[in-house]
Design a protein around this motif. Sequence first.
Motif, mmCIF file in Angstrom:
data_model
loop_
_atom_site.group_PDB
_atom_site.id
_atom_site.type_symbol
_atom_site.label_atom_id
_atom_site.label_comp_id
_atom_site.label_asym_id
_atom_site.label_seq_id
_atom_site.Cartn_x
_atom_site.Cartn_y
_atom_site.Cartn_z
ATOM 1 N N VAL A 131 0.836 -1.207 0.000
ATOM 2 C CA VAL A 131 0.000 0.000 0.000
ATOM 3 C C VAL A 131 0.869 1.254 0.000
ATOM 4 N N ALA A 132 1.914 1.258 0.816
ATOM 5 C CA ALA A 132 2.800 2.420 0.887
ATOM 6 C C ALA A 132 3.562 2.615 -0.419
ATOM 7 N N ALA A 133 4.055 1.526 -0.994
ATOM 8 C CA ALA A 133 4.848 1.625 -2.229
ATOM 9 C C ALA A 133 4.014 2.141 -3.394
ATOM 10 N N ASN A 134 2.766 1.721 -3.463
ATOM 11 C CA ASN A 134 1.895 2.115 -4.574
ATOM 12 C C ASN A 134 1.113 3.393 -4.311
ATOM 13 N N HIS A 135 1.165 3.888 -3.058
ATOM 14 C CA HIS A 135 0.325 5.034 -2.663
ATOM 15 C C HIS A 135 -1.143 4.715 -2.951
ATOM 16 N N THR A 136 -1.509 3.500 -2.615
ATOM 17 C CA THR A 136 -2.824 2.973 -2.962
ATOM 18 C C THR A 136 -3.968 3.818 -2.417
ATOM 19 N N GLU A 176 -4.172 6.973 -1.467
ATOM 20 C CA GLU A 176 -4.291 8.274 -2.132
ATOM 21 C C GLU A 176 -4.772 8.117 -3.574
ATOM 22 N N HIS A 177 -4.268 7.094 -4.255
ATOM 23 C CA HIS A 177 -4.634 6.904 -5.654
ATOM 24 C C HIS A 177 -6.097 6.501 -5.811
ATOM 25 N N LEU A 178 -6.600 5.675 -4.908
ATOM 26 C CA LEU A 178 -8.019 5.326 -4.970
ATOM 27 C C LEU A 178 -8.895 6.554 -4.758
ATOM 28 N N GLU A 179 -8.496 7.411 -3.843
ATOM 29 C CA GLU A 179 -9.271 8.634 -3.619
ATOM 30 C C GLU A 179 -9.229 9.540 -4.843
ATOM 31 N N ALA A 180 -8.076 9.627 -5.496
ATOM 32 C CA ALA A 180 -7.973 10.449 -6.702
ATOM 33 C C ALA A 180 -8.890 9.922 -7.804
ATOM 34 N N LEU A 181 -8.986 8.612 -7.930
ATOM 35 C CA LEU A 181 -9.876 8.027 -8.936
ATOM 36 C C LEU A 181 -11.339 8.312 -8.611
ATOM 37 N N LEU A 182 -11.706 8.151 -7.357
ATOM 38 C CA LEU A 182 -13.085 8.424 -6.949
ATOM 39 C C LEU A 182 -13.442 9.891 -7.173
ATOM 40 N N GLN A 183 -12.548 10.763 -6.781
ATOM 41 C CA GLN A 183 -12.796 12.197 -6.933
ATOM 42 C C GLN A 183 -12.945 12.572 -8.406
ATOM 43 N N THR A 184 -12.089 12.032 -9.247
ATOM 44 C CA THR A 184 -12.151 12.337 -10.674
ATOM 45 C C THR A 184 -13.408 11.770 -11.308
ATOM 46 N N ALA A 185 -13.751 10.541 -10.954
ATOM 47 C CA ALA A 185 -14.957 9.930 -11.512
ATOM 48 C C ALA A 185 -16.188 10.767 -11.191
ATOM 49 N N LYS A 186 -16.276 11.241 -9.957
ATOM 50 C CA LYS A 186 -17.438 12.040 -9.569
ATOM 51 C C LYS A 186 -17.451 13.389 -10.292
ATOM 52 N N SER A 187 -16.306 14.027 -10.391
ATOM 53 C CA SER A 187 -16.266 15.353 -11.015
ATOM 54 C C SER A 187 -16.474 15.291 -12.521
ATOM 55 N N GLN A 188 -16.146 14.145 -13.115
ATOM 56 C CA GLN A 188 -16.261 14.000 -14.568
ATOM 57 C C GLN A 188 -17.472 13.169 -14.987
ATOM 58 N N ASN A 189 -18.359 12.888 -14.039
ATOM 59 C CA ASN A 189 -19.631 12.210 -14.322
ATOM 60 C C ASN A 189 -19.482 10.791 -14.841
ATOM 61 N N PHE A 190 -18.474 10.083 -14.336
ATOM 62 C CA PHE A 190 -18.366 8.657 -14.582
ATOM 63 C C PHE A 190 -19.129 7.918 -13.478
ATOM 64 N N ASP A 241 -1.408 1.092 -10.035
ATOM 65 C CA ASP A 241 -0.868 1.660 -8.801
ATOM 66 C C ASP A 241 -1.983 2.133 -7.870
ATOM 67 N N ALA A 242 -3.210 1.702 -8.142
ATOM 68 C CA ALA A 242 -4.338 1.968 -7.246
ATOM 69 C C ALA A 242 -4.828 0.645 -6.664
ATOM 70 N N THR A 243 -3.883 -0.219 -6.384
ATOM 71 C CA THR A 243 -4.141 -1.496 -5.750
ATOM 72 C C THR A 243 -2.901 -1.860 -4.937
ATOM 73 N N ALA A 244 -2.983 -2.937 -4.207
ATOM 74 C CA ALA A 244 -1.849 -3.449 -3.430
ATOM 75 C C ALA A 244 -2.157 -4.891 -3.094
ATOM 76 N N SER A 245 -1.134 -5.629 -2.663
ATOM 77 C CA SER A 245 -1.322 -7.061 -2.412
ATOM 78 C C SER A 245 -0.498 -7.508 -1.218
ATOM 79 N N ALA A 246 -0.842 -8.683 -0.724
ATOM 80 C CA ALA A 246 -0.134 -9.254 0.415
ATOM 81 C C ALA A 246 1.279 -9.683 0.022
ATOM 82 N N GLN A 247 2.167 -9.538 0.976
ATOM 83 C CA GLN A 247 3.541 -10.016 0.828
ATOM 84 C C GLN A 247 3.857 -10.857 2.067
ATOM 85 N N LEU A 248 4.087 -12.146 1.865
ATOM 86 C CA LEU A 248 4.344 -13.024 2.999
ATOM 87 C C LEU A 248 5.023 -14.300 2.545
ATOM 88 N N ASN A 249 5.833 -14.841 3.418
ATOM 89 C CA ASN A 249 6.498 -16.126 3.191
ATOM 90 C C ASN A 249 7.220 -16.189 1.852
#
Length: 218
Positions: free
Chosen positions: A34-39, A41-55, A176-184
């Motif tokens: 999440v930190a590496a991808n800035h997930t 913040e990026h999800l919020e940017a997508l939501l904000q843009t979708a709403k402002s641009q009527n998607f 870069d608006a996603t993230a995944s588990a890292q383990l083992n």
Amino acid sequence: MQVDPATTALVITDPQNDFLSPKGVAWPLVKDSVAANHTIEHLEALLQTAKSQNFQVFVSPHYYYPYDQNWQIGGAMEHWMHDAKMYQRKGPLSLEGFQGSGADFLARYKPYIEDGKTIITGPHKIFGPEANDLALQLRKHGITRVILAGMSGNLCVESHMRELTEQGFEVAVVHDATASAQLNGLDGDQAAQTNFRMIASASWTTAETVQKMKAAQR
């Protein structure tokens, strides 16, 4: 892949506390990704843009009810999620204890999700949308193209990408608006990024996606 507000929608999977809040049960597994991808913040940017641009915006959430704990078979991450009591709700008709729980949406996304316009589908029960009404809702709203993001990359996002592609939708994943588990010694994000590029119609950064949405004309 071209985008326009008439036929293209933003689909977000699992924008919920158990993945995206430091108090969430899966946070220790995904926090570095999440930190590496800035997930967040990026999800919020997508939501904000979708709403402002009527998607149109669709959310495909993940919920488990008490009877789901009695499943007799499941994969490795299914067992982990049940053992960790991830995405737990009291029942499909109850919101008791839901507010602020791991199953609830991350607070900073709520103004976009709870605006009365976002379409929240039924829950997907494992990783993909085969068990919920996402494809139906998309088709009923005239959507043929999907901009896909959310949690987690190699599980729910990838599974949604695969199924929506099989269902005949064009799918662009915002990698870069996603993230995944890292383990083992396993890196879910690396696996997801490979498959996004090999399967989706497009794999874009958040910046590229925002630019395309702002440039789109109805």
